[in-house]
Enzyme design. Structure first.
Site, PDB file in Angstrom:
ATOM      1  N   ASP A  93       0.813  -1.216   0.000  1.00  0.00           N
ATOM      2  CA  ASP A  93       0.000   0.000   0.000  1.00  0.00           C
ATOM      3  C   ASP A  93       0.850   1.270   0.000  1.00  0.00           C
ATOM      4  O   ASP A  93       0.304   2.366  -0.020  1.00  0.00           O
ATOM      5  CB  ASP A  93      -0.935   0.008   1.214  1.00  0.00           C
TER       6      ASP A  93
ATOM      7  N   ASP B  80     -11.094  -4.475  12.136  1.00  0.00           N
ATOM      8  CA  ASP B  80     -11.327  -5.878  12.431  1.00  0.00           C
ATOM      9  C   ASP B  80     -12.557  -6.074  13.319  1.00  0.00           C
ATOM     10  O   ASP B  80     -13.371  -6.972  13.070  1.00  0.00           O
ATOM     11  CB  ASP B  80     -10.080  -6.500  13.082  1.00  0.00           C
TER      12      ASP B  80
END
Length: 1087
Positions: free
Chosen positions: A401, A786
């Site tokens: 990324d 998450d």
């Protein structure tokens, strides 16, 4: 697409797709294909041309783009009409007759009348003839359709082949090997793409049961059910009457035992002994009762002369009681689990037969190679490539990324080293399969090794690894300073990712199909480098956005049925980890309702005493085991194997028992009865899973599997292409992949289509106006994506599983430095605050779903706990104020009242001891967890509350940076003693100093006042020492090694000591009351 050629980069929004190659004479970037070319809206292929060179037009009414193959299939197997305008297709020249063509007299083609494609060979022949004519008409366009890739000037192997209808597709698609041609329980790639254009203005009945979507899915489910259970009964039916052995097998008993094992579950729940669990539950109930009486006494007995201190303490104690309930009751039913790998092998991976294990795509995410060392990422990738799983079923995707050329070059070197490392691991069955940690093991590496060549090969491999590390370190040293003109590839081409905030999407396949062989000539798993497109003005959503990009690009290239994500520093410590997960995911009993299998996190490189509770043993071995007994553990961000269908927003396939209300609902409101007066949500099996507010899935899996007889009732489930694109994005290949429950790629795809779609789905604007990050994939809105992602799945009714194999599945690294640890905790707590202030807060979201009450308590606890820092900080300074003011928060109590205090403390310690007993956690780990709960609560959690409120309510984003102040230590745990100043250290430092001053003041006052003042002093000293004992690891962190206190701490201590010295003068404990009165009389002023 050959992996030896180079990189493919492009931008869908800018209509760019280029290849970058190194070994050709003309090495500059070249356009690969115009993204705006006319393609078939069903399969994504080029529409093509007729033998006369004209563009092929299937429907003369609306001109809807359909290729010849889809036109022929629609006439033969479909509803014989245009998907857009519903006009019946006319028979074109060269097309065989079908029913209903008799009235068409204007088209005749006698010579091709009986050349209808029957079977695979004829089909392939006809397709070749059509392709030949198509190629002849567009040779100038297709002569460079296979884009070469750059691998730093080194020849790599592997390719993405164009699917051949004569071969049988592997489960992992065109990146997978094709040598193993066998029948698998997946959708036949020779069938048309299961994406249909549904016109909402038309009558849905006109689509019939023969439409591509419906038929393809039903056939896929039939195949899956036929293959899920091994059909052994018929094979050995003849052996029932005979008493001898079955021909070609062992004895009847052995084979029948194998049949029995194949039908057994692949895992089981190991209940905790009632002798351990029953006392634990009794003490919890007893503690709850005592707590109620204790709080009742505290509220009804105020301290008049210290009312502010008393009121503060009571508010804090009520909050602590509430927090304890949220934390304790989700641990009411802890369980253990056990897997049976041998049963998994008998059912899906038998020797001598093609493996039926499901394909798995493994995701590795990295951002900054200067902060996340490439050698660490390389070890994680090597452990994945060497995993004990069929190589054609494993694909590793590395998300960069940060678009760093350093990561790309390091991955290229890793792919080359894997060709030596992987066969060495599998030949000698070594563990772990990350070379750095394997060679660092201080064990007898000759244990259980029987091959004479092992020692020689190990030495050679260690030498090869050291050379590999030197090459990686050379790349790192070179990357410390970026040239002014940016990084340049070997062929002189500028690196596309020189600007990490403005660059095209990049994809490189390092290892893959028919090539990429190791030194023993065996195939290797796929290894794919991905860097998604980034442009200014777009929201990229950090890690969650990168993971969603990997979901899409993996669906286009390999489409494994399951996904497993790990951080770049978490390597496979157990090579059978994927098989452990498949014991749950592929279990016929509850695999369809399991959204993910979570593994515990284990860490390397932590000091022996785990000063700052980095191992987090209490959370992983107590809290998550308790949640596993409810609806499953929360998702912790790494080491987790997902079901793709759950990430796509589908509802689970639940049984009638699952749809029954839970025991709490039953006990409070009674069970729901089926019938006219009952709740249709639970009573109607046909409708199965009702949609919740958290999702509107495309198809209900249970509804589909009920068969096609209820088609009229299921018409509402058919969705138009527009609705599909609004949900999943405008990629026909990806949309087709979402229909494939068992994985595999859509048919009729070639390398050009795959590359184009792969670049398309990682473009920065692909998610605009879709459900990505809202209902699909990793959920946006918090830095702890998450927790949000797992919460959404549980709200839909999915369950999760906690898998703890004897050998830890994954191991990683954790920050052992105090400041780094506090900043890590700050990030987690900030994410919880963001969720609390969002629409997804468990306090009010998802009550129309199927989340169980105790599971909701667990999620509420995960987002409420940072707020405990405020009462905790107040409670920690109360002892100091009591000692300085000679007041106390508790009045003089009677013997009866003191009983509640004694019983409360006894129940607290008993609960903890019984928890340690059934969980197996050590007393030292428990105590470290208690200490860091106070340290984190008075620092990181407190800052997270205010930072989160400022960020969400005021839009002010504040960051607390860490600056290293000293790093001159040597040794294995040198980082432990490095002091890095951060603002997070201020509150606990202040609490420490205040309590130390309070202790000195209290003892001085007692010495001055006589023995009668020592009794009340003991209670105050107990609370002050309790605070200091919990902050002791923090104090050691401040002092550093050899008690060398940093200057900044000394400055703070002097400043705070000066402030409290002024208070000390005002209190004046050393002057007795008679002296004070005499002084007042002498000066004449009433002080």
């Amino acid at each position: 697409m050959e992996a030896s050629s180079g990189m493919v980069a492009g931008s869908h929004n800018r209509n760019e797709l280029v290849r970058i190659r190194h070994d050709s004479a003309d090495s500059g970037p070249k356009p690969l294909k115009n993204l705006n070319g006319q393609v078939c809206h069903i399969c994504g292929e080029d529409v093509g041309t007729t033998p006369t060179g004209d563009v092929f037009v299937a429907c003369n009414e609306c001109g809807y783009p359909v290729c010849r193959d889809c036109y022929e299939y629609e006439r033969k197997e479909g509803n014989k009409s245009c998907p857009q305008c519903k006009t019946r297709y006319k028979r074109l020249r060269g097309s065989p007759r079908v029913d209903g063509d008799d009235e068409e007299d204007d088209v005749d083609d006698i010579e091709n009348e009986f050349n209808y494609r029957q079977g695979n060979n004829n089909n392939n022949k006809s397709r070749r003839q059509w392709d030949d004519s198509d190629r002849s008409a567009s040779s100038s366009r297709r002569e460079y359709q296979q884009p070469p890739l750059l691998t730093n000037g080194q020849t790599m192997s592997g390719e993405i082949p164009t699917p051949d209808n004569q071969s049988v597709r592997t489960t992992s698609g065109p990146l997978g090997p094709s040598e193993k041609a066998h029948s698998l329980p997946y959708i036949d790639p020779r069938q048309p793409v299961p994406v249909r254009i549904v016109d909402p203005s038309k009558d849905l009945n006109s689509y019939g049961l023969g439409n591509v979507d419906w038929k393809e899915r039903v056939e896929g489910w039939k195949l899956k059910h036929e293959k899920n259970m091994v059909q052994m009964t018929g094979r050995y039916a003849d052996g029932k009457s005979g008493g001898g052995d079955i021909e070609g097998t062992g004895s009847n008993g052995e084979e029948l035992q194998m049949v029995d094992d194949a039908r057994q579950p692949m895992s089981r729940i190991v209940p905790i002994s009632s002798s351990q669990l029953t006392p634990y539950r009794v003490v919890i109930v007893f503690r709850l009762i005592v707590l109620g009486f204790f709080l009742q006494y505290r509220v009804t007995h105020p301290v008049k002369d210290a009312y502010p201190l008393w009121l503060t303490s009571v508010i804090c104690e009520i909050w602590f009681a509430f927090s304890w309930i949220l934390d304790q009751f989700p641990k009411w039913s802890p369980i253990n689990r056990e897997t049976y790998l041998e049963r998994l092998a008998i059912r899906y991976d038998r020797d001598g037969e093609p493996s039926q294990l499901a394909p798995v795509d493994v995701f590795v995410s990295t951002v900054d190679p200067l902060k996340e060392p490439p050698i660490v990422t390389a070890n994680t990738v090597l452990s994945i490539l060497a995993v004990d799983y069929p190589v054609d079923k494993v694909s590793c995707y590395v998300s960069d990324d940060g678009s760093a050329m350093l990561s790309f070059e390091a991955l290229s070197e890793t792919a080359e080293f894997a060709k030596m490392w992987v066969p060495f691991c599998k030949k000698h069955s070594i563990e772990p399969r990350a070379p750095e940690f394997y060679f660092l093991q201080k064990i007898d590496y000759l244990k259980d090794k029987v091959q004479p060549s092992f020692v020689k090969e190990r030495r050679a491999m260690k030498r090869q690894y050291e050379e590999f590390k030197v090459r990686i370190n050379a790349y790192v040293a070179k990357a410390q300073k970026m040239p002014e003109e940016g990084w340049t590839m070997q062929d002189g081409t500028p690196w596309p990712g020189n600007n990490p905030r403005d660059h095209p999407g990049m994809i490189q396949v390092f290892l893959g199909h028919s090539g990429g062989l190791d030194t023993d000539g065996n195939e290797l798993p796929r290894l794919v480098y991905v860097s998604r497109e980034k442009r200014p003005g777009f929201q990229h959503h950090k890690k969650a956005g990168a993971m969603n990009a990997l979901i899409r690009v993996s669906a286009v290239l390999t489409n494994g049925a399951y996904l497993l994500n790990v951080d770049c520093d978490h390597y496979f410590n157990n090579s059978k980890a994927l098989k452990e997960a498949m014991c749950f995911m592929m279990d016929p009993a509850y695999g369809k309702k399991t959204c993910y299998v979570q593994f515990p996190q284990r860490f390397d490189g932590i000091d022996l005493h785990d000063r700052y509770a980095n191992r987090n043993i209490v959370f992983f071995d107590i809290n998550l085991k308790g949640q596993d007994g409810i609806q499953g553990p929360v998702y912790v961000g790494t080491g987790c194997c997902f079901n793709r269908q759950a990430l796509y927003g589908y509802d689970p396939v639940l049984t009638e028992e699952d749809l029954e209300p839970n025991i709490i609902v039953k006990s409070c409101w009674g069970s729901r009865k089926k019938g006219k007066g009952g709740n249709k949500k639970y009573g109607d099996k046909k409708r199965g899973v009702k949609r919740t507010e958290s999702t509107i899935p495309i198809f209900n899996m249970e509804d589909i599997e009920e068969g096609v007889e209820g088609y009229d009732d299921e018409r509402s489930l058919l969705m138009s292409q527009k609705s599909l694109e609004k949900r999943f994005g405008q990629s026909p290949v990806f949309i087709a992949a979402t229909f494939m429950e068992q994985g595999g790629l859509p048919p009729s795809t070639n390398s050009t289509t795959l590359l184009k779609e792969a670049i398309h789905v990682i473009s920065c604007g692909y998610e605009d106006k879709t459900e990505w990050g809202k209902e699909i994939g990793w959920i946006y809105g918090s830095v702890t994506e998450d927790i949000l992602t797992g919460f959404k799945m549980h709200a839909r009714g999915w369950i999760s599983v906690y898998c703890m194999p004897p050998r830890p599945a994954f191991k990683g690294s954790a920050p052992i430095n105090l400041s780094d640890r506090l900043n890590q905790v700050l990030r987690w707590a900030l994410g919880s605050i963001e969720i609390f202030l969002s629409r997804h807060c468990p306090l009010w979201y998802g009550y129309n779903g199927r989340m169980r009450p105790l599971m909701r308590l667990a999620y509420i606890n995960t987002i409420i706990y940072p707020f405990t820092s405020i009462p905790l900080l107040a409670y920690c300074v109360l002892p100091a104020f009591c000692l300085l003011t000679n007041k106390f928060i508790i009045p003089e109590i009677s013997n009866f009242a003191s009983m509640w205090f004694i019983l409360l403390f006894t129940s607290i310690f008993t609960t903890s001891i019984l928890e340690l007993r059934w969980s197996g956690v050590g007393i030292e780990d428990w105590w470290r967890n208690e200490q860091f709960w106070v340290i984190g609560g008075t620092s990181a959690h407190l800052f997270a509350v205010f930072q989160g409120l400022l960020k969400v309510l005021a839009g002010i984003d504040t960051n607390f940076t860490v600056t290293s102040k000293a790093n001159d230590e040597d040794g294995d745990f040198a980082e432990l003693y490095v002091f890095k100043w951060t603002s997070l250290l201020i509150p606990p430092t202040t609490v420490l100093i205040v309590n130390l001053i309070g202790i000195v003041a209290g003892v001085s006052f007692a010495i001055n006042s006589g023995y009668q003042s020592w009794g009340p002093l003991f209670g105050k000293l107990f609370f002050a020492i309790w605070v200091i004992a919990h902050l002791y690891p923090f104090l050691k962190g401040l002092l550093g090694k050899s008690n060398r206190t940093p200057t900044i701490v000394i400055v703070w201590a002097v400043l705070l000591a000066s402030i409290f010295s002024l208070l000390w003068v005002r209190i004046d404990p050393f002057i007795s009351d008679p002296n004070k009165s005499s002084s007042n009389s002498q000066c004449g002023i009433n002080c």
